[in-house]
Write an enzyme that holds these catalytic residues in place. Structure first.
Site, PDB file in Angstrom:
ATOM      1  N   GLU A  91       2.743  -0.246  -8.453  1.00 24.02           N
ATOM      2  CA  GLU A  91       3.196  -1.873  -8.081  1.00 24.02           C
ATOM      3  C   GLU A  91       3.852  -1.379  -6.523  1.00 24.02           C
ATOM      4  O   GLU A  91       4.408  -0.827  -6.618  1.00 24.02           O
ATOM      5  CB  GLU A  91       2.730  -2.623  -8.387  1.00 24.02           C
ATOM      6  CG  GLU A  91       2.488  -3.659 -10.031  1.00 24.02           C
ATOM      7  CD  GLU A  91       3.047  -4.675 -10.498  1.00 24.02           C
ATOM      8  OE1 GLU A  91       2.341  -5.795 -11.069  1.00 24.02           O
ATOM      9  OE2 GLU A  91       4.793  -4.429 -10.963  1.00 24.02           O
TER      10      GLU A  91
ATOM     11  N   ASP B  76       8.729 -10.406  -6.040  1.00 21.56           N
ATOM     12  CA  ASP B  76       8.615  -8.999  -5.330  1.00 21.56           C
ATOM     13  C   ASP B  76       8.995  -9.670  -3.968  1.00 21.56           C
ATOM     14  O   ASP B  76       8.758 -10.410  -3.690  1.00 21.56           O
ATOM     15  CB  ASP B  76       7.470  -8.195  -5.131  1.00 21.56           C
ATOM     16  CG  ASP B  76       7.196  -8.469  -6.295  1.00 21.56           C
ATOM     17  OD1 ASP B  76       7.437  -8.871  -7.270  1.00 21.56           O
ATOM     18  OD2 ASP B  76       5.566  -7.530  -6.199  1.00 21.56           O
TER      19      ASP B  76
HETATM   20  C1  FRU Z   1       4.885  -7.151  -8.770  1.00 21.53           C
HETATM   21  C2  FRU Z   1       3.838  -8.140  -9.048  1.00 21.53           C
HETATM   22  C3  FRU Z   1       2.978  -7.310  -7.750  1.00 21.53           C
HETATM   23  C4  FRU Z   1       2.750  -8.307  -7.499  1.00 21.53           C
HETATM   24  C5  FRU Z   1       3.083  -9.755  -7.570  1.00 21.53           C
HETATM   25  C6  FRU Z   1       2.353 -11.224  -9.069  1.00 21.53           C
HETATM   26  O1  FRU Z   1       6.330  -7.724  -9.387  1.00 21.53           O
HETATM   27  O2  FRU Z   1       3.353  -7.591 -10.283  1.00 21.53           O
HETATM   28  O3  FRU Z   1       2.433  -6.265  -8.067  1.00 21.53           O
HETATM   29  O4  FRU Z   1       1.679  -8.457  -6.086  1.00 21.53           O
HETATM   30  O5  FRU Z   1       3.722  -8.935  -8.280  1.00 21.53           O
HETATM   31  O6  FRU Z   1       3.495 -11.644  -8.525  1.00 21.53           O
END
Ligand code: FRU
Length: 513
Positions: A228, A46
């Protein structure tokens, strides 16, 4: 041949460029994006901490520097002055005794509400999720909490707050991804947070003490996926009213498979978000398979809403795509706006204008009838393609364009006029043996019947398609065994009336200085 457009001088200049670059191996691995952001090495997911401050766009990102698969999460860091070329900076946040550093955001604490300010520079404050692996391994649900860190030197170095966590966990297994913004009307910081299959909104006067204000979304959830990376963004509409868009990433069950991004349009009063539409209405930010966890920049100039996503699919194959020294890239930065339509307000997105600086030259594809195929003789593999078709006089049942190579691997972008769908078909686009979920066609409903405009950005291993001014976006990865150097426009079952077309060969932003 009538339909063959030759651009000799362009080919020559591209050939020269290739020879000149052949000794340089930096960012030249197979499938390495040339104008998209990728980490120098290791894993990325992300975008995090998107903030504009003092002439610089910061891009932090979920990063595991020691492997090309997901692992202990750090925040990688890069800075751009123009959203086009990026400079890498050292890792900003490392895991600590409270856990891995999961996704989150950064704000400029303009009024020093935190009291972190010591000198001239305004504090940049990162709000992120701690994910405690010790608790996870012990089967405990209270493993995610929210922490903060601050920088007093324009994001170069970061100090974690000694009283972390600022929001402890009360027993929700998924409790993450704070995306904080300042709400002037209530003089509060607002934190949308993804909690299980819904959103919780917290408020705070100082980024340290937080209170839960409301919840949203249980009725709206697509059942399979946890929520998320939310982002709650205000827009000024054409008639000067304020509307709010909640961008909501969901881990599974997206429109074209796996993870994807929904959005809701409505109002926000400083505490509660209300949806304008009934819960059955599902609006999607992107209809491709490879745009996830996208959020927007805090404090972008002129109040522009600039968004960037992670170009992969968490649920289907993110850890498996066939790249070597690094894994994953971001989408291009996109400008978001909100358009009034008979159905209500809808999100529109287009690549930011600054990307036009990547154009090396421009090839005009004249107005004409396309019968079967029209080859555009261009050897560049990095391209921006603008096409406009007049649909009222096109008799074709299908029309669009095809990228291909000498191995007959191809990627098709087309409009199926019969099913009224715009699609990317990567069924035979190249490598796909790494996941049975990859070789697929992804489609979006297309209801306009007069004109079709397509803007497509083609990098080494990705395509982003913006339809009719950005009303529809599709983002897909592809992995040809040999670069696509052939571009053809095509029609099936009749003629396609091309009103205008331009192809812009693009340059790489990763030439080593
Ligand atoms: C989304 C996610 C988020 C989390 C991160 C962990 O892709 O699953 O919810 O904070 O990636 O790397």
């Amino acid at each position: 041949m009538k339909n063959l457009i030759l651009f000799t001088s362009l080919l020559f200049s591209l050939a020269c460029q290739q020879t000149k670059d052949s000794t340089n191996t930096y960012y030249k691995e197979q499938h390495r994006p040339q104008f998209h952001f990728t980490p120098e090495k290791g894993w990325m997911n992300d975008p995090n901490g998107l903030v504009y401050y003092d002439g610089e766009y910061h891009l932090f990102y979920q990063h595991y520097p020691d492997s090309t698969v997901w692992g202990p999460m750090h925040w990688g860091h890069a800075i751009s002055k123009d959203l086009v070329s990026w400079e890498h900076f050292p890792i900003a946040l490392y895991p600590d005794s409270l856990g891995y550093i999961f996704s989150g955001s950064i704000v400029v604490d303009e009024n020093n509400t935190t009291g972190f300010k010591t000198g001239e520079e305004k504090p940049l404050v990162a709000i992120f999720t701690y994910h405690d692996m010790v608790k996870e391994k012990a089967g405990r649900k209270d493993r995610e909490s929210q922490g903060i860190a601050y920088s007093l030197d324009k994001g170069r170095t970061w100090l974690k707050y000694e009283k972390n966590p600022v929001i402890p966990n009360k027993g929700d297994a998924d409790f993450r991804d704070p995306k904080v913004f300042w709400h002037e009307a209530t003089k509060n910081w607002i934190m949308p947070l993804a909690v299980g299959k819904k959103l919780e909104i917290f408020t705070s006067p100082n980024l340290k003490n937080w209170q839960k204000a409301s919840e949203f979304g249980l009725k709206e959830s697509v059942n399979d996926g946890v929520w998320e990376c939310p982002d709650l963004i205000s827009f000024k509409t054409e008639d000067d009213t304020e509307k709010w868009v909640l961008i909501q990433n969901i881990g599974r069950g997206a429109v074209n498979g796996g993870s994807g991004t929904q959005y809701f349009v409505g109002n926000f009063d400083g505490k509660t978000f209300t949806n304008d539409n009934s819960p059955e209405i599902k609006l999607w930010v992107d209809y491709g398979a490879d745009n996830y966890a996208g959020v927007s920049w805090f404090n972008a100039p002129n109040s522009e809403r600039i968004y960037i996503g992670w170009m992969s699919n968490w649920d289907d194959y993110a850890n498996l795509v066939p790249t070597s020294t690094w894994r994953s890239g971001m989408t291009v930065p996109r400008k978001l706006s909100l358009n009034k339509t008979p159905e209500g307000y809808r999100l529109v997105q287009m690549p930011v204008k600054q990307l036009e600086s990547l154009r090396i030259s421009s090839l005009n594809i004249p107005k004409q009838k396309i019968k079967n195929t029209l080859r555009i003789d261009n050897k560049s593999v990095l391209n921006e393609l603008d096409l406009t078709f007049d649909l009222t006089s096109s008799t074709a049942t299908e029309l669009g364009f095809i990228l291909s190579n000498s191995k007959n691997e191809k990627l098709i972008v087309g409009l199926d006029k019969v099913s009224k769908q715009i699609f990317i078909d990567r069924t035979n686009a190249g490598k796909s043996d790494f996941s049975s979920k990859f070789a697929k066609k992804h489609a979006a409903p297309f209801t306009d019947d007069k004109v079709l405009t397509i803007k497509a950005l083609v990098d080494m291993a990705s395509i982003e398609v913006f339809v009719n001014g950005g009303k529809i976006a599709l983002t897909d990865l592809f992995f040809p065994t040999e670069d696509y150097t052939k571009i053809e426009l095509y029609s099936k079952g009749g003629n396609a009336e091309l009103t205008s077309g331009t192809l812009y060969p693009l340059k790489s932003v990763w030439a080593k200085k």
